[in-house]
Design an enzyme around this catalytic site. Structure first.
Site, PDB file in Angstrom:
ATOM      1  N   ASP A  37      58.104  26.579 -24.573  1.00 18.42           N
ATOM      2  CA  ASP A  37      57.242  26.113 -23.483  1.00 18.42           C
ATOM      3  C   ASP A  37      55.896  25.662 -24.040  1.00 18.42           C
ATOM      4  O   ASP A  37      55.427  26.191 -25.051  1.00 18.42           O
ATOM      5  CB  ASP A  37      57.021  27.255 -22.471  1.00 18.42           C
ATOM      6  N   ILE A  67      61.836  18.841 -32.480  1.00 19.40           N
ATOM      7  CA  ILE A  67      61.860  20.208 -33.045  1.00 19.40           C
ATOM      8  C   ILE A  67      63.243  20.441 -33.651  1.00 19.40           C
ATOM      9  O   ILE A  67      64.252  19.905 -33.158  1.00 19.40           O
ATOM     10  CB  ILE A  67      61.522  21.272 -31.968  1.00 19.40           C
ATOM     11  N   TYR A 149      57.900  11.015 -11.889  1.00 20.38           N
ATOM     12  CA  TYR A 149      58.867  12.124 -11.878  1.00 20.38           C
ATOM     13  C   TYR A 149      60.269  11.585 -11.583  1.00 20.38           C
ATOM     14  O   TYR A 149      61.218  11.834 -12.344  1.00 20.38           O
ATOM     15  CB  TYR A 149      58.437  13.139 -10.822  1.00 20.38           C
ATOM     16  N   TYR A 163      74.231   9.458 -24.385  1.00 15.90           N
ATOM     17  CA  TYR A 163      74.522  10.324 -25.543  1.00 15.90           C
ATOM     18  C   TYR A 163      75.938  10.882 -25.449  1.00 15.90           C
ATOM     19  O   TYR A 163      76.616  11.083 -26.458  1.00 15.90           O
ATOM     20  CB  TYR A 163      73.511  11.475 -25.644  1.00 15.90           C
ATOM     21  N   ARG A 190      53.549  23.295  -3.825  1.00 16.86           N
ATOM     22  CA  ARG A 190      54.850  23.143  -3.174  1.00 16.86           C
ATOM     23  C   ARG A 190      54.816  23.884  -1.839  1.00 16.86           C
ATOM     24  O   ARG A 190      54.062  24.833  -1.653  1.00 16.86           O
ATOM     25  CB  ARG A 190      55.976  23.641  -4.086  1.00 16.86           C
TER      26      ARG A 190
HETATM   27  P1  NAD Z   1      57.746  24.817 -13.443  1.00 16.87           P
HETATM   28  O1  NAD Z   1      56.615  23.849 -13.439  1.00 16.87           O
HETATM   29  O2  NAD Z   1      57.461  26.218 -13.002  1.00 16.87           O
HETATM   30  O3  NAD Z   1      58.421  24.899 -14.880  1.00 16.87           O
HETATM   31  C1  NAD Z   1      58.387  23.870 -15.817  1.00 16.87           C
HETATM   32  C2  NAD Z   1      58.112  24.486 -17.179  1.00 16.87           C
HETATM   33  O4  NAD Z   1      58.140  23.453 -18.175  1.00 16.87           O
HETATM   34  C3  NAD Z   1      56.730  25.129 -17.276  1.00 16.87           C
HETATM   35  O5  NAD Z   1      56.824  26.383 -17.892  1.00 16.87           O
HETATM   36  C4  NAD Z   1      55.924  24.152 -18.125  1.00 16.87           C
HETATM   37  O6  NAD Z   1      54.873  24.760 -18.820  1.00 16.87           O
HETATM   38  C5  NAD Z   1      57.010  23.588 -19.029  1.00 16.87           C
HETATM   39  N1  NAD Z   1      56.712  22.251 -19.558  1.00 16.87           N
HETATM   40  C6  NAD Z   1      56.246  21.171 -18.888  1.00 16.87           C
HETATM   41  N2  NAD Z   1      56.109  20.124 -19.721  1.00 16.87           N
HETATM   42  C7  NAD Z   1      56.508  20.552 -20.958  1.00 16.87           C
HETATM   43  C8  NAD Z   1      56.586  19.940 -22.227  1.00 16.87           C
HETATM   44  N3  NAD Z   1      56.219  18.656 -22.411  1.00 16.87           N
HETATM   45  N4  NAD Z   1      57.042  20.677 -23.271  1.00 16.87           N
HETATM   46  C9  NAD Z   1      57.394  21.984 -23.110  1.00 16.87           C
HETATM   47  N5  NAD Z   1      57.336  22.614 -21.914  1.00 16.87           N
HETATM   48  C10 NAD Z   1      56.891  21.904 -20.855  1.00 16.87           C
HETATM   49  O7  NAD Z   1      58.894  24.169 -12.537  1.00 16.87           O
HETATM   50  P2  NAD Z   1      60.318  24.737 -12.085  1.00 16.87           P
HETATM   51  O8  NAD Z   1      60.338  24.713 -10.617  1.00 16.87           O
HETATM   52  O9  NAD Z   1      60.631  25.985 -12.803  1.00 16.87           O
HETATM   53  O10 NAD Z   1      61.268  23.563 -12.584  1.00 16.87           O
HETATM   54  C11 NAD Z   1      62.058  23.675 -13.764  1.00 16.87           C
HETATM   55  C12 NAD Z   1      62.914  22.432 -13.907  1.00 16.87           C
HETATM   56  O11 NAD Z   1      63.764  22.291 -12.770  1.00 16.87           O
HETATM   57  C13 NAD Z   1      62.098  21.136 -14.009  1.00 16.87           C
HETATM   58  O12 NAD Z   1      62.701  20.280 -14.940  1.00 16.87           O
HETATM   59  C14 NAD Z   1      62.211  20.556 -12.629  1.00 16.87           C
HETATM   60  O13 NAD Z   1      62.110  19.146 -12.640  1.00 16.87           O
HETATM   61  C15 NAD Z   1      63.588  21.022 -12.190  1.00 16.87           C
HETATM   62  N6  NAD Z   1      63.674  21.095 -10.719  1.00 16.87           N
HETATM   63  C16 NAD Z   1      63.100  22.109 -10.031  1.00 16.87           C
HETATM   64  C17 NAD Z   1      63.171  22.128  -8.647  1.00 16.87           C
HETATM   65  C18 NAD Z   1      62.570  23.234  -7.817  1.00 16.87           C
HETATM   66  O14 NAD Z   1      62.630  23.156  -6.595  1.00 16.87           O
HETATM   67  N7  NAD Z   1      62.039  24.275  -8.367  1.00 16.87           N
HETATM   68  C19 NAD Z   1      63.841  21.100  -7.972  1.00 16.87           C
HETATM   69  C20 NAD Z   1      64.403  20.067  -8.713  1.00 16.87           C
HETATM   70  C21 NAD Z   1      64.332  20.089 -10.090  1.00 16.87           C
HETATM   71  N1  UDP Z   2      54.233  19.902   2.557  1.00 15.03           N
HETATM   72  C1  UDP Z   2      53.432  20.267   3.631  1.00 15.03           C
HETATM   73  N2  UDP Z   2      52.356  21.063   3.402  1.00 15.03           N
HETATM   74  C2  UDP Z   2      52.052  21.545   2.176  1.00 15.03           C
HETATM   75  C3  UDP Z   2      52.864  21.186   1.083  1.00 15.03           C
HETATM   76  C4  UDP Z   2      53.956  20.347   1.297  1.00 15.03           C
HETATM   77  O1  UDP Z   2      53.680  19.862   4.776  1.00 15.03           O
HETATM   78  O2  UDP Z   2      51.052  22.283   2.069  1.00 15.03           O
HETATM   79  C5  UDP Z   2      55.412  19.054   2.804  1.00 15.03           C
HETATM   80  C6  UDP Z   2      55.517  17.834   1.904  1.00 15.03           C
HETATM   81  O3  UDP Z   2      54.791  16.740   2.434  1.00 15.03           O
HETATM   82  C7  UDP Z   2      57.011  17.589   1.903  1.00 15.03           C
HETATM   83  C8  UDP Z   2      57.617  18.993   2.014  1.00 15.03           C
HETATM   84  O4  UDP Z   2      56.570  19.816   2.516  1.00 15.03           O
HETATM   85  O5  UDP Z   2      57.398  16.847   3.020  1.00 15.03           O
HETATM   86  C9  UDP Z   2      58.119  19.564   0.690  1.00 15.03           C
HETATM   87  O6  UDP Z   2      57.091  19.436  -0.257  1.00 15.03           O
HETATM   88  P1  UDP Z   2      57.200  19.994  -1.748  1.00 15.03           P
HETATM   89  O7  UDP Z   2      55.995  19.508  -2.474  1.00 15.03           O
HETATM   90  O8  UDP Z   2      57.445  21.455  -1.706  1.00 15.03           O
HETATM   91  O9  UDP Z   2      58.545  19.360  -2.336  1.00 15.03           O
HETATM   92  P2  UDP Z   2      59.162  17.884  -2.371  1.00 15.03           P
HETATM   93  O10 UDP Z   2      58.358  16.965  -1.497  1.00 15.03           O
HETATM   94  O11 UDP Z   2      59.120  17.500  -3.798  1.00 15.03           O
HETATM   95  O12 UDP Z   2      60.520  18.099  -1.837  1.00 15.03           O
END
Ligand code: NAD
Ligand code: UDP
Length: 316
Positions: A37, A67, A149, A163, A190
């Site tokens: 991380d 790496i 994103y 790949y 979020r």
């Molecule tokens: P998070 O931000 O808590 O975790 C991401 C982690 O990646 C963090 O620890 C951050 O420090 C690390 N990171 C970021 N950029 C980096 C880099 N360049 N090199 C090394 N480490 C790096 O988010 P999360 O919710 O735990 O999400 C994890 C993964 O799941 C992400 O790839 C995210 O896109 C994907 N994802 C999550 C959700 C969700 O709802 N939580 C939904 C869709 C996809």
């Molecule tokens: N949202 C909201 N109030 C907040 C944060 C988010 O109404 O304080 C809404 C946001 O506009 C979106 C939904 O909640 O419609 C989910 O947002 P989030 O950022 O959690 O995830 P994503 O939009 O990536 O699904």
């Protein structure tokens, strides 16, 4: 020297919300876990309890740089996931998704490791098809504020499949839908963490737009179980596969639930809807059910209670 017969698993983004829960599970299964991380959105606190476990190792590294490691499996989770964080440095977000994928896939190719990509429902953009199935190609703006994103993750999927076709890399692609639970960053913006933090502080609950947009929320334990099932699933099943909880709620319903469950005096206020905010989102998970026998089991009410308990503890 003792022969090494335990599987070595690399978790990129392992100190983040999902990554740290995944590390917990893999360490408990006695696998050798390498957590990598750069601590952009993750934190040492998330994995502090693992540091004295003999089968856990922490590497500070940024996957934008290559790496060299010897591993058997890679879960590629490194990437900021909340809109506030991924929009903070959009160029870096693209680099993390695209260059990070290239470096991790290159590593997989070199050491013949199986690799799972944490993709996202954002692949579908603001979907015109409801619920979303894996065969839907999406409706994504390539130049908006969410594009770093969405398009970064789309390009990463492309790289995974290239790949796989070109070099025979053993890939798994999971499209994760909104997941929540303990260890979400309290300030990551979020919706679930925002509403809970606001409610516990008796501050205004900020609903963006009219709150009629929908999301489907999956509890973290269900998601981690799904990711591990996918990694260990049939070898010819690359995905992409949707994972999430199909129970769909409006954002207003979520706000009302959080207020009720916290017993908060907070009031709902309405704020402008950010641009490109998807109007509705619900996963069709029939593929995961069929191929992996996976489905979520935690209801939103129960998951919210556990998450509220966590935030109540850390914010005191
Ligand atoms: P998070 O931000 O808590 O975790 C991401 C982690 O990646 C963090 O620890 C951050 O420090 C690390 N990171 C970021 N950029 C980096 C880099 N360049 N090199 C090394 N480490 C790096 O988010 P999360 O919710 O735990 O999400 C994890 C993964 O799941 C992400 O790839 C995210 O896109 C994907 N994802 C999550 C959700 C969700 O709802 N939580 C939904 C869709 C996809
Ligand atoms: N949202 C909201 N109030 C907040 C944060 C988010 O109404 O304080 C809404 C946001 O506009 C979106 C939904 O909640 O419609 C989910 O947002 P989030 O950022 O959690 O995830 P994503 O939009 O990536 O699904």
């Amino acid at each position: 020297m003792k022969p090494h017969n335990t599987k070595r698993i690399l978790v990129t983004g392992g100190a983040g919300f999902l990554g740290s829960h995944l590390c917990d599970r893999l360490v408990d299964e006695d696998l050798d876990v390498l957590c990598l991380d750069n601590f952009f959105t993750g934190s040492k606190e998330n994995i502090a309890h693992l540091l004295n476990r003999p089968n856990f190792e922490l590497i500070r590294h940024d996957i934008v740089q290559p790496i060299f490691l010897e591993v058997d499996e890679i879960y590629n989770l490194a990437c900021p996931a909340s809109p506030i964080h991924y929009q903070h440095n959009p160029v870096k977000t693209v680099k993390t998704s695209v260059m990070g994928a290239i470096h991790m896939l290159g590593l997989s190719k070199r050491v013949n490791a199986k690799i799972l990509q944490a993709s996202t429902s954002e692949i579908y953009g603001d979907p015109e098809v409801h619920p979303q199935k894996e065969g839907y190609w999406g409706n994504v703006n390539s130049i908006g504020i969410r594009s770093c994103y969405d398009e970064g993750k789309r390009c990463a999927e492309t790289l995974f499949f290239d790949y796989h076709r070109q070099n025979g890399v053993n890939i798994r692609v999971v499209r994760i839908f909104n997941t929540y639970g303990p260890r979400m960053h309290p300030n990551d913006g979020r919706v679930v963490s925002n509403f809970i933090v606001q409610a516990l502080a008796n501050e205004d609950i900020t609903v963006y737009g009219d709150g009629m947009q929908t999301r489907s929320f999956c509890y973290v334990d269900d998601m981690i179980r799904g990711l591990i099932k996918m990694m260990n699933g049939p070898d010819n099943f690359t995905g992409p596969v949707n994972m999430g909880n199909p129970d769909e709620f409006t954002i207003l319903e979520l706000a009302e639930k959080v207020i009720k469950k916290t017993g908060s005096k907070a009031k709902i206020v309405f704020r402008p809807l950010p641009s490109d905010d998807p109007m509705q989102r619900q996963p069709d998970i029939s593929l995961a059910k069929e191929k992996l026998k996976w489905k979520p089991s935690v209801k939103l009410d129960h998951g919210l209670e556990k998450t509220i308990e966590y935030f109540d503890k850390i914010l005191k």
